[in-house]
Design a protein around this motif. Structure first.
Motif, PDB file in Angstrom:
ATOM      1  N   ASN A   1      71.338 -14.980  51.044  1.00 15.51           N
ATOM      2  CA  ASN A   1      70.291 -15.583  50.214  1.00 15.51           C
ATOM      3  C   ASN A   1      69.080 -14.670  50.046  1.00 15.51           C
ATOM      4  O   ASN A   1      68.484 -14.618  48.971  1.00 15.51           O
ATOM      5  CB  ASN A   1      69.838 -16.921  50.796  1.00 15.51           C
ATOM      6  N   TYR A   2      68.726 -13.925  51.092  1.00  8.94           N
ATOM      7  CA  TYR A   2      67.531 -13.074  50.975  1.00  8.94           C
ATOM      8  C   TYR A   2      67.735 -11.981  49.933  1.00  8.94           C
ATOM      9  O   TYR A   2      66.784 -11.570  49.277  1.00  8.94           O
ATOM     10  CB  TYR A   2      67.116 -12.494  52.332  1.00  8.94           C
TER      11      TYR A   2
ATOM     12  N   LYS B   1      67.278 -13.726  46.520  1.00 10.11           N
ATOM     13  CA  LYS B   1      65.851 -13.996  46.324  1.00 10.11           C
ATOM     14  C   LYS B   1      65.097 -12.707  46.001  1.00 10.11           C
ATOM     15  O   LYS B   1      64.221 -12.687  45.135  1.00 10.11           O
ATOM     16  CB  LYS B   1      65.287 -14.655  47.576  1.00 10.11           C
TER      17      LYS B   1
ATOM     18  N   SER C   1      60.971 -25.318  44.575  1.00 11.33           N
ATOM     19  CA  SER C   1      61.487 -26.082  45.707  1.00 11.33           C
ATOM     20  C   SER C   1      63.001 -26.208  45.696  1.00 11.33           C
ATOM     21  O   SER C   1      63.572 -26.762  46.619  1.00 11.33           O
ATOM     22  CB  SER C   1      60.853 -27.473  45.715  1.00 11.33           C
ATOM     23  N   ASN C   2      63.644 -25.671  44.669  1.00 14.00           N
ATOM     24  CA  ASN C   2      65.083 -25.868  44.546  1.00 14.00           C
ATOM     25  C   ASN C   2      65.873 -24.585  44.794  1.00 14.00           C
ATOM     26  O   ASN C   2      66.850 -24.309  44.112  1.00 14.00           O
ATOM     27  CB  ASN C   2      65.409 -26.441  43.164  1.00 14.00           C
ATOM     28  N   TRP C   3      65.466 -23.800  45.786  1.00 10.74           N
ATOM     29  CA  TRP C   3      66.153 -22.547  46.080  1.00 10.74           C
ATOM     30  C   TRP C   3      67.637 -22.762  46.368  1.00 10.74           C
ATOM     31  O   TRP C   3      68.474 -21.981  45.920  1.00 10.74           O
ATOM     32  CB  TRP C   3      65.487 -21.813  47.245  1.00 10.74           C
ATOM     33  N   GLU C   4      67.982 -23.805  47.110  1.00 13.67           N
ATOM     34  CA  GLU C   4      69.394 -24.034  47.441  1.00 13.67           C
ATOM     35  C   GLU C   4      70.219 -24.254  46.180  1.00 13.67           C
ATOM     36  O   GLU C   4      71.345 -23.772  46.072  1.00 13.67           O
ATOM     37  CB  GLU C   4      69.552 -25.194  48.422  1.00 13.67           C
ATOM     38  N   LYS C   5      69.668 -24.956  45.199  1.00 13.16           N
ATOM     39  CA  LYS C   5      70.366 -25.178  43.931  1.00 13.16           C
ATOM     40  C   LYS C   5      70.523 -23.849  43.182  1.00 13.16           C
ATOM     41  O   LYS C   5      71.582 -23.569  42.625  1.00 13.16           O
ATOM     42  CB  LYS C   5      69.604 -26.187  43.078  1.00 13.16           C
TER      43      LYS C   5
ATOM     44  N   PHE D   1      70.605 -20.803  44.502  1.00  9.49           N
ATOM     45  CA  PHE D   1      71.609 -20.016  45.210  1.00  9.49           C
ATOM     46  C   PHE D   1      73.015 -20.519  44.887  1.00  9.49           C
ATOM     47  O   PHE D   1      73.938 -19.737  44.665  1.00  9.49           O
ATOM     48  CB  PHE D   1      71.392 -20.072  46.725  1.00  9.49           C
ATOM     49  N   SER D   2      73.174 -21.823  44.851  1.00 10.39           N
ATOM     50  CA  SER D   2      74.480 -22.427  44.583  1.00 10.39           C
ATOM     51  C   SER D   2      74.997 -22.053  43.191  1.00 10.39           C
ATOM     52  O   SER D   2      76.158 -21.666  43.030  1.00 10.39           O
ATOM     53  CB  SER D   2      74.374 -23.946  44.724  1.00 10.39           C
TER      54      SER D   2
ATOM     55  N   ARG E   1      75.975 -18.376  43.049  1.00  7.60           N
ATOM     56  CA  ARG E   1      77.262 -18.147  43.724  1.00  7.60           C
ATOM     57  C   ARG E   1      78.429 -18.708  42.913  1.00  7.60           C
ATOM     58  O   ARG E   1      79.487 -18.095  42.840  1.00  7.60           O
ATOM     59  CB  ARG E   1      77.243 -18.776  45.110  1.00  7.60           C
ATOM     60  N   GLU E   2      78.240 -19.856  42.302  1.00  7.55           N
ATOM     61  CA  GLU E   2      79.306 -20.496  41.536  1.00  7.55           C
ATOM     62  C   GLU E   2      79.633 -19.711  40.266  1.00  7.55           C
ATOM     63  O   GLU E   2      80.799 -19.562  39.904  1.00  7.55           O
ATOM     64  CB  GLU E   2      78.899 -21.922  41.166  1.00  7.55           C
TER      65      GLU E   2
END
Length: 99
Positions: A10-11, A14, A64-68, A70-71, A74-75
């Motif tokens: 992730n880093y 980012k 605030s939606n870093w996980e989204k 990243f997802s 990746r997808e």
């Protein structure tokens, strides 16, 4: 069966997005619009020796939606090797333009 290649951390994603942001037209437009001045205290960016001051562009709503993010990356982009293929430049253009 060979060793599985680790995914891009992730880093690194980012960091690449930060570089994109720092070079973005949107960021440059905001800086120009605000005259390179802090909108809270009014101080202006300066490169003068002894008076150096940098200004930055802040996302008011935050990110605030870093996980989204990243997802989705990746997808769609950093996907499994089984969903990728190696093509020459001409064939890649043909595949990309044909879809």
């Amino acid at each position: 069966m060979g060793k599985k290649t680790p995914y891009t951390p992730n880093y690194k994603i980012k960091s690449a997005l930060r570089i994109l942001w720092l070079r973005s037209r949107e960021r440059a437009n905001r800086l120009k619009h605000d005259g390179y001045c802090c909108q809270k205290c009014g101080r202006k960016q300066s490169k003068a020796k002894g008076k150096e001051l940098k200004v930055e562009v802040h996302h008011r709503d935050g990110i605030s939606n870093w996980e989204k993010i990243f997802s989705v990356i990746r997808e769609c982009l950093l996907t499994d090797k089984d969903k990728l293929e190696t093509l020459c430049v001409d064939c890649h253009k043909g595949e990309t333009n044909g879809k």
